[in-house]
Motif scaffolding. Sequence first.
Motif, PDB file in Angstrom:
ATOM      1  N   LEU A  38       0.574  -1.089   0.102  1.00  0.00           N
ATOM      2  CA  LEU A  38      -0.181   0.394   0.049  1.00  0.00           C
ATOM      3  C   LEU A  38       0.924   1.550   0.327  1.00  0.00           C
ATOM      4  O   LEU A  38       0.484   2.443  -0.307  1.00  0.00           O
ATOM      5  CB  LEU A  38      -0.481  -0.290   1.518  1.00  0.00           C
ATOM      6  N   LEU A  40      -6.304  -5.034  -2.578  1.00  0.00           N
ATOM      7  CA  LEU A  40      -5.290  -6.426  -2.358  1.00  0.00           C
ATOM      8  C   LEU A  40      -3.782  -6.195  -1.660  1.00  0.00           C
ATOM      9  O   LEU A  40      -3.308  -5.901  -3.140  1.00  0.00           O
ATOM     10  CB  LEU A  40      -5.298  -7.428  -2.605  1.00  0.00           C
ATOM     11  N   GLU A  41      -2.967  -6.426  -0.729  1.00  0.00           N
ATOM     12  CA  GLU A  41      -1.349  -5.991  -0.637  1.00  0.00           C
ATOM     13  C   GLU A  41      -1.070  -7.507  -0.638  1.00  0.00           C
ATOM     14  O   GLU A  41      -1.344  -9.115  -0.301  1.00  0.00           O
ATOM     15  CB  GLU A  41      -1.293  -5.310   0.351  1.00  0.00           C
ATOM     16  N   TYR A  50       2.892  -8.104  -1.490  1.00  0.00           N
ATOM     17  CA  TYR A  50       4.351  -7.917  -0.944  1.00  0.00           C
ATOM     18  C   TYR A  50       4.975  -8.689  -2.438  1.00  0.00           C
ATOM     19  O   TYR A  50       5.980  -9.855  -2.189  1.00  0.00           O
ATOM     20  CB  TYR A  50       4.636  -8.994  -0.073  1.00  0.00           C
ATOM     21  N   ASP A 106       4.880 -11.524  -4.269  1.00  0.00           N
ATOM     22  CA  ASP A 106       5.462 -12.335  -4.021  1.00  0.00           C
ATOM     23  C   ASP A 106       4.186 -13.131  -4.959  1.00  0.00           C
ATOM     24  O   ASP A 106       2.897 -13.017  -4.449  1.00  0.00           O
ATOM     25  CB  ASP A 106       5.582 -12.824  -2.532  1.00  0.00           C
ATOM     26  N   ALA A 107       4.323 -14.177  -5.745  1.00  0.00           N
ATOM     27  CA  ALA A 107       3.249 -14.397  -6.577  1.00  0.00           C
ATOM     28  C   ALA A 107       2.138 -16.062  -5.703  1.00  0.00           C
ATOM     29  O   ALA A 107       1.249 -15.535  -5.911  1.00  0.00           O
ATOM     30  CB  ALA A 107       4.212 -15.678  -7.967  1.00  0.00           C
ATOM     31  N   ASN A 108       2.995 -16.318  -4.460  1.00  0.00           N
ATOM     32  CA  ASN A 108       2.388 -17.041  -3.786  1.00  0.00           C
ATOM     33  C   ASN A 108       1.384 -16.315  -2.712  1.00  0.00           C
ATOM     34  O   ASN A 108      -0.008 -16.549  -2.467  1.00  0.00           O
ATOM     35  CB  ASN A 108       3.123 -17.900  -2.414  1.00  0.00           C
ATOM     36  N   TYR A 134      -1.405 -15.224  -4.973  1.00  0.00           N
ATOM     37  CA  TYR A 134      -2.264 -16.320  -5.017  1.00  0.00           C
ATOM     38  C   TYR A 134      -3.218 -16.787  -4.365  1.00  0.00           C
ATOM     39  O   TYR A 134      -4.639 -16.906  -4.152  1.00  0.00           O
ATOM     40  CB  TYR A 134      -1.599 -18.141  -5.454  1.00  0.00           C
ATOM     41  N   THR A 135      -2.587 -16.684  -3.157  1.00  0.00           N
ATOM     42  CA  THR A 135      -3.248 -16.981  -1.661  1.00  0.00           C
ATOM     43  C   THR A 135      -4.500 -15.859  -1.258  1.00  0.00           C
ATOM     44  O   THR A 135      -5.615 -16.194  -1.122  1.00  0.00           O
ATOM     45  CB  THR A 135      -2.570 -16.692  -0.034  1.00  0.00           C
ATOM     46  N   LYS A 136      -4.240 -14.400  -2.164  1.00  0.00           N
ATOM     47  CA  LYS A 136      -5.307 -13.558  -1.358  1.00  0.00           C
ATOM     48  C   LYS A 136      -6.666 -13.576  -2.544  1.00  0.00           C
ATOM     49  O   LYS A 136      -7.587 -13.586  -2.105  1.00  0.00           O
ATOM     50  CB  LYS A 136      -3.736 -12.435  -1.088  1.00  0.00           C
ATOM     51  N   ILE A 164      -9.216 -11.548   4.547  1.00  0.00           N
ATOM     52  CA  ILE A 164     -10.214 -10.350   3.563  1.00  0.00           C
ATOM     53  C   ILE A 164     -11.642 -11.348   3.618  1.00  0.00           C
ATOM     54  O   ILE A 164     -12.688 -10.661   3.187  1.00  0.00           O
ATOM     55  CB  ILE A 164      -9.708 -11.264   2.598  1.00  0.00           C
ATOM     56  N   THR A 182      -7.371  -3.922   4.750  1.00  0.00           N
ATOM     57  CA  THR A 182      -6.366  -4.156   4.117  1.00  0.00           C
ATOM     58  C   THR A 182      -5.083  -3.318   5.426  1.00  0.00           C
ATOM     59  O   THR A 182      -4.373  -3.972   5.734  1.00  0.00           O
ATOM     60  CB  THR A 182      -5.426  -4.480   2.313  1.00  0.00           C
TER      61      THR A 182
END
Lengths: 348, 330
Positions: free
Chosen positions: A175, A205-206, A208, A210-212, A215-217, B297, B303
């Motif tokens: 952010l 969505l934040e 970081y 990081d692709a993982n 995915y998770t968010k 979420i 966030t």
Amino acid sequence: MKNFMSVPLLGVMAFGSAALAEGPVDVSNVNSELIETAEDTEYTIATVVKVDGIAWFDRMREGVEQFAEDTGHDTYMVGPSQADAAAQVQMIENLIAQGVDAITVVPFSVEAVEPVLKKARDQGIVVISHEASNIQNADYDIEAFDNFAYGQNLMKVLGEAMGGEGKYVATVGSLTSKSQMEWIDGAVAYQEENFPDMTLAMDRLETYDDANQDYTKLKEAFTAQSDITGIVGGPMPTSAGAGRMITESGLEGQVHFAGTGLVSVAGEYLENGAVEYIQFWDPAVAGYAMNMLAVAALEGRQDQIQAGLNLGLEGYEDLTAPDESAPHKLYGAGWVGVTSENMGEYDF
Amino acid sequence: MSQRNPAWWKSTEAMVAGILLIAMVLIGLVNPAFWSLDNLFSLARSNVVIGIMALGVLLIMISGGIDVSFPAFAVAAMYLVVRAMVDYELEGIVWPFLAATLIGAALGLVNAGLVHKLNMIPLIVTLGTAAMARGLLNGVVGTSNVNINKFPDSLIEVGKADLVTLTNAKGGTFGLTATVLVYLGLALMVHLVLSRTMIGRSVYAYGASPEAAKRVGFRTGRTLIFAYVTAGALAGFAGLLHSSMIWMANPRDFVGWELDVIAAVVLGGASIFGGRGSVLGTMLGVFILVMIKNSLILMGIDTTWQRVVVGLMLIAAVALTALRDRKAIV
């Protein structure tokens, strides 16, 4: 007079060798007048990037090294092995001690590098920055594009893919990442104006970088609101995270994606249809452009470095300086859009 | 350990399970989508890698030590193996995981040697080995991601394997990853070793009092080697499993996982001073942590507030176990 004659000649020679050099940057129209120097002048210009070794900055290094080959200046690229503001500051300190002529920098944290860049400028070192439109202590800042326009273009593509209706989510690396936040500002503004039937489903969505995390968010966001059908991605890894989520859930064609990405990261997903559109700017060209400005500034051509300047590089043909109070902040229009159609042209 | 308390409902595990249930009910009330199979499966999936790492950290914490090097070992094992597979065009399933486990174990042996022979503080040792492992990896081997376009297909198959695959209302598919079985199997093994074998008991004895353990005849050097090598091996294995589940190998992965995993283990009732802790408690601790982090979420928390909420929930949960410890001593 001798100088006067040799300068254009050297320019022509530099141009000639540029055309021959095998490099990623198309320099066939490069503005060689801007960077011509006296015969025996060889500047040392260091490019300091956020982090060394990722595909993005590997590509920028190619541009920086091509500049060295094309012009004969001693230009090179360094960066910390981990994205770390303090390590980058330390590197710039070292470069000042080494006495380089110019530093071009892609700061990890603009606030963190301001003091050390001020120190560099106080010692007469030319400082050029990139991805740092809020920087104070730089001779010039060159942005590949206006952040707002970049985001607008992402939404233009996404909105058309979604047929102008439905819910979408947006991701940012952090952010506090100014440029990514501005992309999403641009995307949301474009949606509100042109696609009134679309809605932003939730807060950004934040992830970081990081692709993982992406995915998770995203997976969680789709669980929370199962009627989301679009993703606008700020950070580059979102293209991989979203691609994996869409592939894994078999939602190709039902969920649409438009965001920053590289072919090396998201090419597989472009091919299988999970990701329809990625957008980026070529870091090699940006690195080349920064070095051009550095040489021009070292040569005292400040009067030329202003709105309307044509560097002769793709996307940097007509620089703009939209902020009148800060004429040293220059913008190109250097984004590149990639779909499965043209992905073969980019190998990074 | 449940044996110490007369009634099972007073045990740490029961308490952690209680906290978990309350949290689940609360989250479910805020958003019923929490209870969807899709979400539960994806929670289970998120438990696997962090859970396997937590098993290793549990061993070390019972032995009275602390380990912050396992994320670095995990990334070293993972990246070395994947890089080798990509560069030499190798495929396979069993040998890569075996190799990753061995790399992790070898690195764990370095920790054990330094802690045991030089009698150094585990925190300092593991901080040092972590920095070296990451530094050498990025300096010598490289810093470029292996993205999906080059990632070995055989590993992707491992990550894709599902126990069951279902279709949701939207026509998309979701499944329960088969790697959950690997996690459960490893957890059972660690549990049996800790509770049924001499070496397992020696870890508890050493953690409670190294001097006493030595005097009653435990060979404490072996105990330490067992704890650190096993933790390293589990980290190496988990590292490769992680990359096969996310279809890419990032040589800078797992930054900041130390805190998450240690928090989960402490949450699960392991004592930071050694001598206490159980596999079941740890697994519950991991589940709580993962669930909280992956439900923000879902609960519609902004966030900007998510980090605050994670911190608050962790402090609340750990405070509860700390209160229990105080009571237990009285």
